[in-house]
Design a protein around this motif. Sequence first.
Motif, PDB file in Angstrom:
ATOM      1  N   LYS A  36       0.847  -1.197   0.000  1.00  0.00           N
ATOM      2  CA  LYS A  36       0.000   0.000   0.000  1.00  0.00           C
ATOM      3  C   LYS A  36       0.880   1.244   0.000  1.00  0.00           C
ATOM      4  N   PRO A  37       0.512   2.265  -0.778  1.00  0.00           N
ATOM      5  CA  PRO A  37       1.286   3.503  -0.743  1.00  0.00           C
ATOM      6  C   PRO A  37       1.198   4.147   0.639  1.00  0.00           C
ATOM      7  N   ASN A  38       2.338   4.635   1.138  1.00  0.00           N
ATOM      8  CA  ASN A  38       2.323   5.250   2.461  1.00  0.00           C
ATOM      9  C   ASN A  38       3.129   6.539   2.507  1.00  0.00           C
ATOM     10  N   GLY A  39       3.426   7.114   1.368  1.00  0.00           N
ATOM     11  CA  GLY A  39       4.113   8.391   1.362  1.00  0.00           C
ATOM     12  C   GLY A  39       5.578   8.312   1.010  1.00  0.00           C
ATOM     13  N   GLY A  40       6.076   7.176   0.566  1.00  0.00           N
ATOM     14  CA  GLY A  40       7.436   7.168   0.090  1.00  0.00           C
ATOM     15  C   GLY A  40       8.271   5.945   0.366  1.00  0.00           C
ATOM     16  N   SER A  41       7.976   5.170   1.389  1.00  0.00           N
ATOM     17  CA  SER A  41       8.906   4.106   1.729  1.00  0.00           C
ATOM     18  C   SER A  41       8.394   2.704   1.408  1.00  0.00           C
ATOM     19  N   SER A  42       7.189   2.577   0.872  1.00  0.00           N
ATOM     20  CA  SER A  42       6.679   1.244   0.572  1.00  0.00           C
ATOM     21  C   SER A  42       7.127   0.801  -0.818  1.00  0.00           C
ATOM     22  N   VAL A  43       6.991  -0.483  -1.075  1.00  0.00           N
ATOM     23  CA  VAL A  43       7.349  -1.034  -2.386  1.00  0.00           C
ATOM     24  C   VAL A  43       6.485  -0.404  -3.466  1.00  0.00           C
ATOM     25  N   SER A  44       5.211  -0.178  -3.166  1.00  0.00           N
ATOM     26  CA  SER A  44       4.307   0.427  -4.138  1.00  0.00           C
ATOM     27  C   SER A  44       4.783   1.817  -4.551  1.00  0.00           C
ATOM     28  N   ASP A  45       5.224   2.612  -3.581  1.00  0.00           N
ATOM     29  CA  ASP A  45       5.717   3.954  -3.891  1.00  0.00           C
ATOM     30  C   ASP A  45       6.991   3.894  -4.730  1.00  0.00           C
ATOM     31  N   ARG A  46       7.860   2.968  -4.420  1.00  0.00           N
ATOM     32  CA  ARG A  46       9.111   2.840  -5.175  1.00  0.00           C
ATOM     33  C   ARG A  46       8.843   2.438  -6.618  1.00  0.00           C
ATOM     34  N   ILE A  47       7.926   1.501  -6.807  1.00  0.00           N
ATOM     35  CA  ILE A  47       7.581   1.070  -8.170  1.00  0.00           C
ATOM     36  C   ILE A  47       6.959   2.224  -8.939  1.00  0.00           C
ATOM     37  N   LEU A  48       6.117   3.001  -8.296  1.00  0.00           N
ATOM     38  CA  LEU A  48       5.489   4.148  -8.951  1.00  0.00           C
ATOM     39  C   LEU A  48       6.542   5.162  -9.398  1.00  0.00           C
ATOM     40  N   ARG A  49       7.550   5.416  -8.550  1.00  0.00           N
ATOM     41  CA  ARG A  49       8.604   6.352  -8.927  1.00  0.00           C
ATOM     42  C   ARG A  49       9.408   5.832 -10.117  1.00  0.00           C
ATOM     43  N   VAL A  50       9.705   4.542 -10.134  1.00  0.00           N
ATOM     44  CA  VAL A  50      10.448   3.964 -11.258  1.00  0.00           C
ATOM     45  C   VAL A  50       9.621   4.045 -12.533  1.00  0.00           C
ATOM     46  N   GLU A  51       8.327   3.745 -12.450  1.00  0.00           N
ATOM     47  CA  GLU A  51       7.467   3.834 -13.631  1.00  0.00           C
ATOM     48  C   GLU A  51       7.429   5.260 -14.172  1.00  0.00           C
ATOM     49  N   ASN A  52       7.347   6.233 -13.285  1.00  0.00           N
ATOM     50  CA  ASN A  52       7.330   7.631 -13.731  1.00  0.00           C
ATOM     51  C   ASN A  52       8.632   8.002 -14.423  1.00  0.00           C
ATOM     52  N   ARG A  53       9.741   7.543 -13.902  1.00  0.00           N
ATOM     53  CA  ARG A  53      11.031   7.837 -14.534  1.00  0.00           C
ATOM     54  C   ARG A  53      11.146   7.177 -15.902  1.00  0.00           C
ATOM     55  N   VAL A  54      10.662   5.953 -16.017  1.00  0.00           N
ATOM     56  CA  VAL A  54      10.687   5.256 -17.313  1.00  0.00           C
ATOM     57  C   VAL A  54       9.811   5.999 -18.316  1.00  0.00           C
ATOM     58  N   ASP A  55       8.652   6.474 -17.886  1.00  0.00           N
ATOM     59  CA  ASP A  55       7.778   7.243 -18.780  1.00  0.00           C
ATOM     60  C   ASP A  55       8.458   8.534 -19.246  1.00  0.00           C
ATOM     61  N   GLU A  56       9.156   9.198 -18.327  1.00  0.00           N
ATOM     62  CA  GLU A  56       9.878  10.416 -18.702  1.00  0.00           C
ATOM     63  C   GLU A  56      10.979  10.115 -19.715  1.00  0.00           C
ATOM     64  N   ILE A  57      11.718   9.052 -19.493  1.00  0.00           N
ATOM     65  CA  ILE A  57      12.788   8.670 -20.428  1.00  0.00           C
ATOM     66  C   ILE A  57      12.192   8.328 -21.781  1.00  0.00           C
ATOM     67  N   TYR A  58      11.078   7.613 -21.789  1.00  0.00           N
ATOM     68  CA  TYR A  58      10.433   7.239 -23.044  1.00  0.00           C
ATOM     69  C   TYR A  58       9.976   8.476 -23.810  1.00  0.00           C
ATOM     70  N   SER A  59       9.384   9.438 -23.104  1.00  0.00           N
ATOM     71  CA  SER A  59       8.929  10.649 -23.794  1.00  0.00           C
ATOM     72  C   SER A  59      10.122  11.458 -24.312  1.00  0.00           C
ATOM     73  N   LEU A  60      11.225  11.498 -23.568  1.00  0.00           N
ATOM     74  CA  LEU A  60      12.423  12.190 -24.053  1.00  0.00           C
ATOM     75  C   LEU A  60      12.985  11.521 -25.304  1.00  0.00           C
ATOM     76  N   LEU A  61      12.974  10.206 -25.323  1.00  0.00           N
ATOM     77  CA  LEU A  61      13.452   9.493 -26.507  1.00  0.00           C
ATOM     78  C   LEU A  61      12.561   9.760 -27.718  1.00  0.00           C
ATOM     79  N   LEU A  62      11.260   9.802 -27.491  1.00  0.00           N
ATOM     80  CA  LEU A  62      10.348  10.097 -28.596  1.00  0.00           C
ATOM     81  C   LEU A  62      10.563  11.515 -29.125  1.00  0.00           C
TER      82      LEU A  62
END
Length: 72
Positions: A36-62
């Motif tokens: 469950k997201p809890n403001g930064g330290s859970s696995v869910s929050d970490r995965i969300l941050r990685v997904e956001n970074r991957v999306d940013e990299i993908y948009s930069l590549l495009l």
Amino acid sequence: MTAQDYAALTVSLITIGAAFIGMTRWLVKHYLAELKPNGGSSVSDRILRVENRVDEIYSLLLENNKAKGGRK
């Protein structure tokens, strides 16, 4: 075996079973809390941050690919 021995065996088996069930419930509760997201330290929050970074990299590549004229 006497009736007292059977009673002691039954109580000990019930106690062991209850301890196992309690331990399993505790583990499941804590593993599910980590998802469950809890403001930064859970696995869910970490995965969300990685997904956001991957999306940013993908948009930069495009954008970079469009600026170069695309693939030929």
